[in-house]
Design a protein around this motif. Sequence first.
Motif, PDB file in Angstrom:
ATOM      1  N   THR A  67       0.818  -1.209   0.000  1.00 27.38           N
ATOM      2  CA  THR A  67       0.000   0.000   0.000  1.00 27.38           C
ATOM      3  C   THR A  67       0.853   1.261   0.000  1.00 27.38           C
ATOM      4  N   TRP A  68       1.875   1.301   0.869  1.00 30.03           N
ATOM      5  CA  TRP A  68       2.739   2.476   0.914  1.00 30.03           C
ATOM      6  C   TRP A  68       3.453   2.690  -0.409  1.00 30.03           C
ATOM      7  N   GLY A  69       3.981   1.611  -1.001  1.00 31.50           N
ATOM      8  CA  GLY A  69       4.716   1.735  -2.244  1.00 31.50           C
ATOM      9  C   GLY A  69       3.875   2.244  -3.393  1.00 31.50           C
ATOM     10  N   LEU A  70       2.638   1.790  -3.483  1.00 27.20           N
ATOM     11  CA  LEU A  70       1.764   2.241  -4.572  1.00 27.20           C
ATOM     12  C   LEU A  70       1.334   3.690  -4.377  1.00 27.20           C
ATOM     13  N   LYS A  71       1.129   4.102  -3.130  1.00 26.12           N
ATOM     14  CA  LYS A  71       0.851   5.518  -2.882  1.00 26.12           C
ATOM     15  C   LYS A  71       2.032   6.374  -3.315  1.00 26.12           C
ATOM     16  N   ARG A  72       3.244   5.892  -3.010  1.00 25.29           N
ATOM     17  CA  ARG A  72       4.436   6.650  -3.351  1.00 25.29           C
ATOM     18  C   ARG A  72       4.630   6.725  -4.868  1.00 25.29           C
ATOM     19  N   ALA A  73       4.387   5.615  -5.562  1.00 23.50           N
ATOM     20  CA  ALA A  73       4.498   5.619  -7.022  1.00 23.50           C
ATOM     21  C   ALA A  73       3.476   6.566  -7.639  1.00 23.50           C
ATOM     22  N   HIS A  74       2.262   6.536  -7.126  1.00 14.96           N
ATOM     23  CA  HIS A  74       1.213   7.451  -7.596  1.00 14.96           C
ATOM     24  C   HIS A  74       1.668   8.899  -7.440  1.00 14.96           C
ATOM     25  N   TYR A  75       2.278   9.186  -6.305  1.00 17.00           N
ATOM     26  CA  TYR A  75       2.760  10.539  -5.993  1.00 17.00           C
ATOM     27  C   TYR A  75       3.916  10.955  -6.898  1.00 17.00           C
ATOM     28  N   ALA A  76       4.768   9.985  -7.286  1.00 17.19           N
ATOM     29  CA  ALA A  76       5.956  10.295  -8.086  1.00 17.19           C
ATOM     30  C   ALA A  76       5.656  10.465  -9.565  1.00 17.19           C
ATOM     31  N   LEU A  77       4.484   9.998 -10.004  1.00 16.87           N
ATOM     32  CA  LEU A  77       4.138  10.068 -11.428  1.00 16.87           C
ATOM     33  C   LEU A  77       3.473  11.398 -11.769  1.00 16.87           C
ATOM     34  N   ARG A  78       3.764  11.853 -12.973  1.00 15.29           N
ATOM     35  CA  ARG A  78       3.062  13.013 -13.502  1.00 15.29           C
ATOM     36  C   ARG A  78       1.648  12.613 -13.923  1.00 15.29           C
ATOM     37  N   SER A  79       0.827  13.606 -14.152  1.00 17.68           N
ATOM     38  CA  SER A  79      -0.543  13.349 -14.561  1.00 17.68           C
ATOM     39  C   SER A  79      -0.565  12.481 -15.810  1.00 17.68           C
ATOM     40  N   ASP A  80      -1.368  11.433 -15.792  1.00 21.52           N
ATOM     41  CA  ASP A  80      -1.462  10.467 -16.892  1.00 21.52           C
ATOM     42  C   ASP A  80      -0.180   9.660 -17.046  1.00 21.52           C
ATOM     43  N   GLY A  81       0.628   9.607 -15.991  1.00 18.96           N
ATOM     44  CA  GLY A  81       1.846   8.796 -16.016  1.00 18.96           C
ATOM     45  C   GLY A  81       1.523   7.328 -15.797  1.00 18.96           C
ATOM     46  N   ILE A  82       2.505   6.483 -16.070  1.00 20.67           N
ATOM     47  CA  ILE A  82       2.282   5.041 -16.086  1.00 20.67           C
ATOM     48  C   ILE A  82       3.247   4.324 -15.138  1.00 20.67           C
ATOM     49  N   LEU A  83       2.694   3.494 -14.278  1.00 19.63           N
ATOM     50  CA  LEU A  83       3.472   2.552 -13.487  1.00 19.63           C
ATOM     51  C   LEU A  83       3.365   1.200 -14.189  1.00 19.63           C
ATOM     52  N   ALA A  84       4.468   0.709 -14.741  1.00 21.92           N
ATOM     53  CA  ALA A  84       4.500  -0.578 -15.438  1.00 21.92           C
ATOM     54  C   ALA A  84       5.233  -1.579 -14.565  1.00 21.92           C
ATOM     55  N   VAL A  85       4.597  -2.717 -14.308  1.00 19.01           N
ATOM     56  CA  VAL A  85       5.131  -3.706 -13.370  1.00 19.01           C
ATOM     57  C   VAL A  85       5.230  -5.062 -14.049  1.00 19.01           C
ATOM     58  N   TRP A  86       6.411  -5.677 -13.948  1.00 19.75           N
ATOM     59  CA  TRP A  86       6.649  -7.033 -14.468  1.00 19.75           C
ATOM     60  C   TRP A  86       6.462  -8.035 -13.339  1.00 19.75           C
ATOM     61  N   SER A  87       5.873  -9.191 -13.673  1.00 16.48           N
ATOM     62  CA  SER A  87       5.705 -10.246 -12.677  1.00 16.48           C
ATOM     63  C   SER A  87       5.871 -11.609 -13.336  1.00 16.48           C
ATOM     64  N   GLY A  88       6.444 -12.529 -12.589  1.00 13.33           N
ATOM     65  CA  GLY A  88       6.591 -13.883 -13.091  1.00 13.33           C
ATOM     66  C   GLY A  88       5.292 -14.655 -13.135  1.00 13.33           C
ATOM     67  N   LYS A  89       4.257 -14.146 -12.435  1.00 11.73           N
ATOM     68  CA  LYS A  89       2.992 -14.870 -12.406  1.00 11.73           C
ATOM     69  C   LYS A  89       1.863 -13.898 -12.085  1.00 11.73           C
ATOM     70  N   PRO A  90       0.605 -14.300 -12.347  1.00  7.86           N
ATOM     71  CA  PRO A  90      -0.534 -13.433 -12.031  1.00  7.86           C
ATOM     72  C   PRO A  90      -0.657 -13.190 -10.534  1.00  7.86           C
ATOM     73  N   ASP A  91      -1.320 -12.087 -10.196  1.00  4.68           N
ATOM     74  CA  ASP A  91      -1.529 -11.754  -8.790  1.00  4.68           C
ATOM     75  C   ASP A  91      -2.783 -10.880  -8.719  1.00  4.68           C
ATOM     76  N   ARG A  92      -3.933 -11.495  -8.471  1.00  5.72           N
ATOM     77  CA  ARG A  92      -5.192 -10.755  -8.478  1.00  5.72           C
ATOM     78  C   ARG A  92      -5.252  -9.729  -7.347  1.00  5.72           C
ATOM     79  N   ARG A  93      -4.648 -10.057  -6.217  1.00  3.37           N
ATOM     80  CA  ARG A  93      -4.673  -9.111  -5.097  1.00  3.37           C
ATOM     81  C   ARG A  93      -3.867  -7.858  -5.419  1.00  3.37           C
ATOM     82  N   PHE A  94      -2.732  -8.030  -6.094  1.00  3.73           N
ATOM     83  CA  PHE A  94      -1.944  -6.857  -6.455  1.00  3.73           C
ATOM     84  C   PHE A  94      -2.681  -6.006  -7.490  1.00  3.73           C
ATOM     85  N   LYS A  95      -3.304  -6.647  -8.459  1.00  2.00           N
ATOM     86  CA  LYS A  95      -4.077  -5.917  -9.466  1.00  2.00           C
ATOM     87  C   LYS A  95      -5.195  -5.111  -8.798  1.00  2.00           C
ATOM     88  N   ALA A  96      -5.875  -5.719  -7.835  1.00  2.00           N
ATOM     89  CA  ALA A  96      -6.930  -5.006  -7.113  1.00  2.00           C
ATOM     90  C   ALA A  96      -6.351  -3.859  -6.294  1.00  2.00           C
TER      91      ALA A  96
END
Length: 239
Positions: free
Chosen positions: A164-193
């Motif tokens: 939760t803290w990390g995603l808030k921080r990423a949101h804060y660090a991005l400019r308007s309409d900016g993109i957080l792109a995340v690579w994962s070795g497998k699906p994760d429904r909880r992270f997507k939510a």
Amino acid sequence: MSSPPWVLCDTSIIPGSSAPLNLLRQGDAYSIQVGRAELMTNLDRGSEQALATIPCERLAGRAAPRILIGGLGMGFTLRAALSALGPDAKIVVAELIPAVVAWARGPLAHLFGDSLDDSRVEIVETDVNRLIQSGPERFDAILLDVDNGPSGMTRRENDRLYDTWGLKRAHYALRSDGILAVWSGKPDRRFKARLRLHGFAVDEFRIRANDGADGPRHVLWMATRPVAPLRFASLGSRP
């Protein structure tokens, strides 16, 4: 004929982990492993390239985009970003482990080409969290290929990128309409939510690791910060 054995090229410590980070070679194949668990290989590069090409295509037409890449790896994300971006772009790569940077200029130099010497690129040997915390609205895109995605393998400290803290921080660090792109070795429904819960519009992609029809698929999330004022006026810092 049997395959040649894997040869250990070099080893390094991982801050906060007891397992070594190893670079191995078998003919033209290279593998970076944590202990005996493989993190990446030069034979599988499709999803690492897509981690850059998909968000960079979405940034097309944006003046002087600033990109943060978390994790140097074998350079596939960096090279794909350089190919997709124009001459006015700036790419900052955060790499925690100095040995990985040394490998990029040594035994893996043929994979990197001249990308490390491109004037658009800055390599910073630090935890990517520190750069994400460096100020609000600094980046048009943050590309994270750290550990193994939200389900980490190497060090517990990496989990804070995806909580939760990390995603808030990423949101804060991005400019308007900016993109957080995340690579994962497998699906994760909880992270997507969790991404959606923290104000991102999310697209999920399943990308083959290589060109083979039966190769493994990795997961990419493209989380866009909406065109709206920041919701988090002050987030402080976290060690």
